[in-house]
Design an enzyme around this catalytic site. Structure first.
Site, mmCIF file in Angstrom:
data_model
loop_
_atom_site.group_PDB
_atom_site.id
_atom_site.type_symbol
_atom_site.label_atom_id
_atom_site.label_comp_id
_atom_site.label_asym_id
_atom_site.label_seq_id
_atom_site.Cartn_x
_atom_site.Cartn_y
_atom_site.Cartn_z
ATOM 1 N N SER A 76 0.837 -1.203 0.000
ATOM 2 C CA SER A 76 0.000 0.000 0.000
ATOM 3 C C SER A 76 0.863 1.239 0.000
ATOM 4 O O SER A 76 1.949 1.260 0.581
ATOM 5 C CB SER A 76 -0.900 0.017 1.236
ATOM 6 O OG SER A 76 -1.551 1.264 1.355
ATOM 7 N N TYR B 13 -2.492 0.866 10.561
ATOM 8 C CA TYR B 13 -2.580 0.154 9.286
ATOM 9 C C TYR B 13 -1.318 0.410 8.448
ATOM 10 O O TYR B 13 -0.730 -0.517 7.878
ATOM 11 C CB TYR B 13 -3.814 0.641 8.527
ATOM 12 C CG TYR B 13 -3.900 0.149 7.111
ATOM 13 C CD1 TYR B 13 -4.380 -1.119 6.828
ATOM 14 C CD2 TYR B 13 -3.503 0.964 6.046
ATOM 15 C CE1 TYR B 13 -4.460 -1.577 5.530
ATOM 16 C CE2 TYR B 13 -3.576 0.515 4.741
ATOM 17 C CZ TYR B 13 -4.060 -0.751 4.488
ATOM 18 O OH TYR B 13 -4.125 -1.192 3.195
#
Length: 287
Positions: A144, A157
Site C-alpha cells: 500500500s 494500518y
C-alpha cells in the site's frame, strides 16, 4: 507453467474475496489462466466468488485459509501445491482496521498487524518455499501507499503495510536468480463504490507509465508532485484508482517481471517527494 506471453496457467489467491484479487483473476482467466484456487475463510462471499470465476471457464476451488492462524499455513498451503504447480500466488488479504478504535483498544490494533504483517509473513514464506521447490512462479504482494510514509490518520494500518512491503522486498532479493519472481504492488486510494477488501489501495502503473526519474528533472518533478499532492485531497481523482486498474497493472507488471508497481503511476513521483518532507511540515499536510 506460464504461456508464451507470460500469463500464468494456475493462480492461487490468498484473500479470495478481495475485489482487487477477483478483478485480477477475471483478467487472467481471459488470458487463458485455467486453474484458480481461492483461499479464505469459508463464507457465502467466497463461494459466490468461486462460482462467478467458474462461470468464466476456469477450474475454481476454494481453500479454507485463515491469515490469523499462522500455525496452519504450512499444512493448508502445502496441500494446494501438492495438487500441482502454481504459476502465480496473489497475496491479497488484509484489513484496514479503525484507527480511532484501534488506538483505544490495543488488541484491535494487534489484530490489524497480525493479519496484515504476521499472517502475510507466514503465508508468504510458505508459498515462496513451494515456488522455489518447483523452480518457477511469481509471488505478487499487495502492499500500500500507506506504508511508504505513515500518516497520523492511519499509522497502525500504515505500519503493518510498511512492514509487509519491506518483507516482500527482502524476500524478492533472497529469491533472485532462483526462478521465482516477487512483485510488490503499491496501490493508492480505491475510489468509493469500488472499494477492495483491503480498504485502501491500488497498485500502480508506475513502471508501466515509465516515468522518467533521473537527476535534476527528478528533483523538480518530485517538488511539483509534492506541491500538487499537498494542495489536493487524498481522494483527488488523479491519485485514486479502481480494482480493475490495479488488476491491469498487475498483469502488465507480470509481463515485464517488474519488482515494484504503483497504481496510479503518478503516486511513484508523489511518494518519492513526500518521503523527504520534514516531519513538522508533513504533519501540516492535508493527508
Amino acid at each position: 507453467m506460464k504461456d508464451a506471453f507470460g500469463a500464468p496457467q494456475s493462480l492461487l489467491v490468498l484473500g479470495g474475496t478481495s475485489e482487487i484479487a477477483l478483478a485480477t483473476a477475471r483478467r487472467l482467466i481471459a488470458l487463458r489462466t485455467r486453474t484458480v484456487r481461492l483461499a479464505g475463510r469459508p463464507s457465502p462471499a467466497l463461494d459466490a466468488a468461486a462460482a462467478e470465476l467458474r462461470a468464466r471457464g476456469a477450474d475454481v476451488r476454494t481453500v479454507d485459509f485463515d491469515a490469523l492462524d499462522s500455525e496452519s499455513h504450512e499444512a493448508v498451503l502445502g496441500e494446494v501445491f501438492a495438487e500441482g504447480d502454481i504459476d502465480m500466488v496473489l497475496l491479497a488479504f488484509g484489513i484496514a482496521g479503525d484507527q480511532e478504535r484501534d488506538e483505544e483498544e490495543p488488541l484491535s490494533a494487534v489484530r490489524v498487524v497480525r493479519t496484515n504483517y504476521t499472517g502475510a509473513v507466514s503465508a508468504g514464506l510458505v508459498c515462496a518455499g513451494a515456488l522455489q521447490a518447483q523452480g518457477h512462479g511469481s509471488l505478487v504482494v499487495l502492499s500500500s501507499v500507506a506504508g511508504e510514509r505513515v500518516r497520523r490518520a492511519d499509522f497502525i494500518y500504515g505500519s503493518s503495510k510498511a512492514g509487509l512491503d519491506t518483507f516482500a522486498q527482502g524476500l524478492g532479493d533472497a529469491l533472485h536468480d532462483t526462478g521465482v519472481h516477487v512483485m510488490v504492488v503499491r496501490p493508492g486510494v480505491v475510489r468509493p463504490g469500488a472499494a477492495p477488501d483491503d480498504a485502501t489501495e491500488t497498485a500502480g502503473a508506475g513502471e508501466a507509465a515509465g516515468t522518467p526519474w533521473i537527476g535534476a528533472p527528478r528533483v523538480e518533478a518530485a517538488r511539483l508532485a509534492a506541491a500538487r499532492f499537498a494542495s489536493a485531497p487524498l481522494e483527488a481523482p488523479s491519485l485514486t484508482t479502481t480494482p480493475d486498474a490495479i488488476a491491469e497493472a498487475i498483469v502488465a507488471g507480470l509481463r515485464r517481471r517488474s519488482e515494484t508497481v504503483w497504481v496510479p503511476g503518478s503516486l511513484r513521483a508523489v511518494m518519492s517527494a513526500l518521503r523527504h518532507v520534514p516531519r513538522p511540515l508533513f504533519r501540516r499536510l492535508p493527508l
